[in-house]
Write a protein that holds these residues in place. Structure first.
Motif, PDB file in Angstrom:
ATOM      1  N   THR A 163      -8.571 -14.823  -7.294  1.00  0.00           N
ATOM      2  CA  THR A 163      -7.606 -14.180  -6.423  1.00  0.00           C
ATOM      3  C   THR A 163      -7.413 -12.721  -6.808  1.00  0.00           C
ATOM      4  O   THR A 163      -7.264 -12.386  -7.982  1.00  0.00           O
ATOM      5  N   GLU A 212      -4.946  -9.718  -6.866  1.00  0.00           N
ATOM      6  CA  GLU A 212      -3.530  -9.389  -6.756  1.00  0.00           C
ATOM      7  C   GLU A 212      -3.418  -7.904  -6.437  1.00  0.00           C
ATOM      8  O   GLU A 212      -3.599  -7.052  -7.299  1.00  0.00           O
ATOM      9  N   ARG A 219      -0.195 -16.365   4.569  1.00  0.00           N
ATOM     10  CA  ARG A 219       1.025 -17.087   4.223  1.00  0.00           C
ATOM     11  C   ARG A 219       2.074 -16.101   3.731  1.00  0.00           C
ATOM     12  O   ARG A 219       1.793 -15.243   2.899  1.00  0.00           O
ATOM     13  N   PHE A 272       6.486 -12.187  -0.379  1.00  0.00           N
ATOM     14  CA  PHE A 272       5.175 -12.419  -0.986  1.00  0.00           C
ATOM     15  C   PHE A 272       4.207 -12.828   0.123  1.00  0.00           C
ATOM     16  O   PHE A 272       4.513 -13.696   0.941  1.00  0.00           O
ATOM     17  N   ALA A 295       0.103 -13.855   1.095  1.00  0.00           N
ATOM     18  CA  ALA A 295      -1.180 -14.302   0.550  1.00  0.00           C
ATOM     19  C   ALA A 295      -2.164 -14.505   1.695  1.00  0.00           C
ATOM     20  O   ALA A 295      -1.813 -15.098   2.721  1.00  0.00           O
ATOM     21  N   THR A 342      -5.499 -16.464   2.600  1.00  0.00           N
ATOM     22  CA  THR A 342      -6.224 -17.625   2.086  1.00  0.00           C
ATOM     23  C   THR A 342      -7.300 -18.048   3.069  1.00  0.00           C
ATOM     24  O   THR A 342      -7.282 -17.672   4.242  1.00  0.00           O
ATOM     25  N   GLU A 350      -6.750 -19.016  -2.343  1.00  0.00           N
ATOM     26  CA  GLU A 350      -6.277 -17.643  -2.203  1.00  0.00           C
ATOM     27  C   GLU A 350      -7.429 -16.645  -2.312  1.00  0.00           C
ATOM     28  O   GLU A 350      -8.292 -16.760  -3.170  1.00  0.00           O
ATOM     29  N   THR A 356      -3.451 -11.513  -2.718  1.00  0.00           N
ATOM     30  CA  THR A 356      -2.000 -11.648  -2.627  1.00  0.00           C
ATOM     31  C   THR A 356      -1.359 -10.274  -2.772  1.00  0.00           C
ATOM     32  O   THR A 356      -1.949  -9.347  -3.335  1.00  0.00           O
ATOM     33  N   THR A 378       2.816  -8.663  -3.303  1.00  0.00           N
ATOM     34  CA  THR A 378       4.268  -8.769  -3.349  1.00  0.00           C
ATOM     35  C   THR A 378       4.863  -7.438  -2.930  1.00  0.00           C
ATOM     36  O   THR A 378       4.561  -6.402  -3.532  1.00  0.00           O
ATOM     37  N   GLY A 411       4.388 -20.451  -0.199  1.00  0.00           N
ATOM     38  CA  GLY A 411       3.541 -19.420  -0.762  1.00  0.00           C
ATOM     39  C   GLY A 411       3.242 -19.710  -2.212  1.00  0.00           C
ATOM     40  O   GLY A 411       4.105 -20.110  -2.973  1.00  0.00           O
ATOM     41  N   ALA A 450       2.656 -15.987  -7.751  1.00  0.00           N
ATOM     42  CA  ALA A 450       1.815 -14.920  -8.275  1.00  0.00           C
ATOM     43  C   ALA A 450       1.981 -14.848  -9.780  1.00  0.00           C
ATOM     44  O   ALA A 450       2.626 -15.657 -10.397  1.00  0.00           O
ATOM     45  N   HIS A 471       6.623 -13.453  -8.620  1.00  0.00           N
ATOM     46  CA  HIS A 471       6.781 -14.110  -7.322  1.00  0.00           C
ATOM     47  C   HIS A 471       8.271 -14.189  -7.002  1.00  0.00           C
ATOM     48  O   HIS A 471       9.089 -14.511  -7.867  1.00  0.00           O
TER      49      HIS A 471
END
Length: 654
Positions: free
Chosen positions: A2, A4, A21, A107, A109, A111, A117, A120, A122, A238, A241, A254
């Motif tokens: 994933t 971030e 999401r 948050f 994401a 996917t 994922e 992502t 935030t 979700g 994170a 998160h």
């Protein structure tokens, strides 16, 4: 692995069929716009929002919710669309926060269809903004990428749409918020978010993997709404994170993760034997009392069931989608469309689909069995306010000296397990009124019931709820008034009248309607003035400061324009000062007043006298079947409870 993302960072998308999401700590509006090569939105037909949730290759939720799941098929977008921008906005006029700085950081994401994922983000650093462009999917040299945007707009949805070149952005933003308001109509709030550990887990499975919630003051309610405006794609929690950054301005935490301990330890079950699930216990949620623990446990079961079924339905949808993709690839070659090759391809794809669906059903059945076992131990342990009429606790009921946390107003269930019922609890004091719909709905039960029978059942339902409210309030702290303009509800009202628990005889005729409405309107005005002036001790001595409930039968018959205005005033201003409505009405019969009554209907929680699939949960948006609380056949429990209320009032000198 994933990615971030931080604001401005991008990442290549390995596939074109995606889910986006959104997880927030408060209900938000989610939408998306399509842009051309310059990022310009060509018109309203390129905007997906709650009032128009579907575009080619794009589908968004139809209501404000704390969790959303948006479906995207980049290959199916309209010709000329090179960008998809995901928008988030706070609902207007819903009584919630007005800026993102007052809520946990949303948050987001991206996917795959299997839930894995890809990236992502935030959205930290927001303050006065009430709308934000969260992220965008864009095409660059025949490849699609995702970019974290996080651009906020203090001017709200209108300013954000205008920034994307949308003509008539202000009017469109207003229509979107109106669609959201309709979607939040007749809503009931789940409990305030509690600390991590609010549910003690005794089994594994999809129901046990919902993200923890933050320790904070009670936040604005998340709605349980009419599924006519509920999201069609199933939302899902979700994923969490990474933990907080060691330093620097970016907080990777998160928004729904926290690490505080619960306020008090709940009961625990004996250790399970190896290979066996632990036995559930009543009250395995946090709280300062057993009633609070049971209340939180019931809402935890509600959320677990919603998410377990969402995971199952998502898995089945994925299995169907994969089968379609495999068939498309196999049959794209004309040589495979004839003879045995095509048949083998179809059979192989269906076999894989069935295998995936079967595994998903097995996981769901495990979760359902655990929840059913939990419900079996919770139901007998419920106090009277949370219990159904058939619970023996009502036969030994004594009028309490304190107001309970909540009141049960019905049961909810899903088609995957109709016998698994979740109590529908609303907080006390009531935060909004209740509307018992006496009209004919689309449900099978309503279709099999004639109109007169529906109206009588609706009034009997209202009487039963009024009796429950009287029974769970201390003596003299709750009063019930009744307006029955034509005197048509004498039969259903008999238990209340005979027990002598009403504040006065049921009001009939224009004079009676005007008198009761004037009395309650005066009470609302006086209490509001006293509260604003900080002079509660200056209220007239004849004013009843207890909670007041007005039961209205057969609205709008017998109501003139002045009475309708007073009723709307009570619905809007009454709950804050202890005046509540319990209306029995058919909305279609009130259509002569036009849209002037629309705010009234939206301000009330709609329930039905027969089973009806008209409510949606605040986490996933499933259409839940609502079952009203039924008195056991031949039982005198209602009369016994009202007799206890009358006796308690006499003993207290009320």
């Amino acid at each position: 692995m994933t990615a971030e993302l931080v604001r401005g960072q991008n990442h290549t998308l390995p596939q074109t069929r995606l889910e986006i999401r959104v997880s927030a700590g408060t209900p938000v509006v989610a939408g998306a716009t399509l842009g051309d090569e310059r990022g310009t939105v060509r018109g309203v037909e390129w905007i997906a929002h709650p009032g128009s949730p579907q575009l080619p290759g794009l589908e968004v939720s139809q209501q404000a919710a704390a969790d959303h799941r948006l479906a995207v098929d980049l290959e199916a977008l309209p010709a000329g669309a090179h960008r998809v921008t995901v928008l988030l906005a706070l609902p207007v006029g819903a009584g919630g926060p007005a800026r993102f700085g007052a809520v946990p950081a949303p948050f987001v994401a991206v996917t795959g269809l299997d839930g894995a994922e890809i990236a992502t983000f935030t959205l930290t650093g927001l303050d006065a903004e009430s709308a934000v462009s969260a992220l965008e999917l864009y095409r660059r040299q025949d490849a699609w990428k995702v970019r974290a945007v996080g651009q906020g707009y203090a001017g709200g949805l209108a300013e954000m749409l205008a920034d994307q070149g949308v003509a008539g952005a202000t009017g469109l933003a207003g229509s979107i918020q109106e669609a959201v308001t309709r979607g939040m109509a007749r809503s009931v709030a789940p409990p305030p978010r509690t600390q991590e550990g609010d549910r003690v887990r005794h089994a594994t499975g999809s129901a046990d993997h919902r993200p923890p919630t933050p320790p904070s003051a009670p936040e604005p309610p998340e709605p349980l709404t009419d599924p006519a405006t509920a999201p069609q794609p199933h939302t899902a929690p979700g994923p969490a994170a990474a933990g907080p950054a060691a330093d620097g301005p970016i907080n990777y935490a998160h928004p729904r993760r926290q690490h505080a301990a619960p306020p008090s330890p709940p009961p625990t079950a004996p250790p399970a034997q190896p290979g066996q699930a632990a036995q559930p216990v009543a009250g395995d949620a946090t709280g300062w009392s057993m009633d609070e623990r049971l209340y939180n446990q019931i809402w935890g079961m509600f959320e677990d069931l919603a998410r377990a079924v969402a995971a199952y339905r998502s898995a089945v949808d994925f299995a169907e989608s994969r089968m379609d993709q495999e068939l498309d690839r196999a049959l794209s070659d004309p040589r495979n469309r004839i003879g045995g090759a095509g048949d083998r391809a179809r059979e192989g794809a269906r076999t894989k689909r069935d295998e995936l669906a079967s595994r998903a059903r097995e996981a769901l059945d495990r979760d359902l069995a655990q929840l059913a076992a939990e419900a079996a131990v919770v139901e007998p342990a419920l106090p009277a306010a949370y219990a159904g009429w058939g619970n023996p606790v009502w036969h030994a009921h004594r009028v309490p000296m304190e107001i309970p946390m909540a009141l049960r107003v019905g049961d909810l269930h899903l088609p995957e397990r109709p016998d698994l019922r979740i109590p529908l609890l609303v907080r006390l004091p009531l935060e909004r009124g209740i509307w018992v719909d006496s009209g004919r709905t689309a449900s099978e039960a309503a279709a099999l019931t004639d109109t007169d029978r529906l109206r009588r059942l609706a009034m009997e339902t209202a009487v039963a709820h009024a009796a429950r409210l009287l029974a769970v309030y201390p003596p003299g702290e709750f009063a019930v008034h009744v307006i029955d303009p034509a005197g048509a509800a004498a039969g259903p009202l008999a238990p209340l009248v005979d027990a002598g628990v009403l504040a006065g005889p049921p009001a009939a005729g224009p004079g009676g309607v005007a008198s009761v409405l004037a009395h309650l309107t005066r009470r609302v005005d006086l209490v509001q003035m006293a509260v604003r002036a900080g002079a509660a001790d200056s209220l007239p001595p004849d004013l009843d400061t207890g909670e007041q409930l007005l039961v209205v039968n057969d609205f709008p018959h017998g109501f003139d324009d002045r009475a309708v205005t007073q009723l709307r005033y009570l619905a809007d201003e009454g709950p804050a000062v202890g005046v509540h409505l319990l209306m029995v009405a058919d909305r279609e019969e009130a259509s002569a007043y036009g849209p002037v009554l629309d705010p009234l209907w939206r301000s009330l929680l709609r329930i039905t006298p027969v089973a009806d699939s008209h409510l949606a949960d605040p986490w996933v948006g499933h259409a839940w079947t609502y079952e009203p609380l039924a008195l056991p056949p031949g039982s005198r429990v209602l009369e016994q409870v009202l007799a206890a209320v009358a006796a308690a009032r006499r003993a207290a000198g009320r």
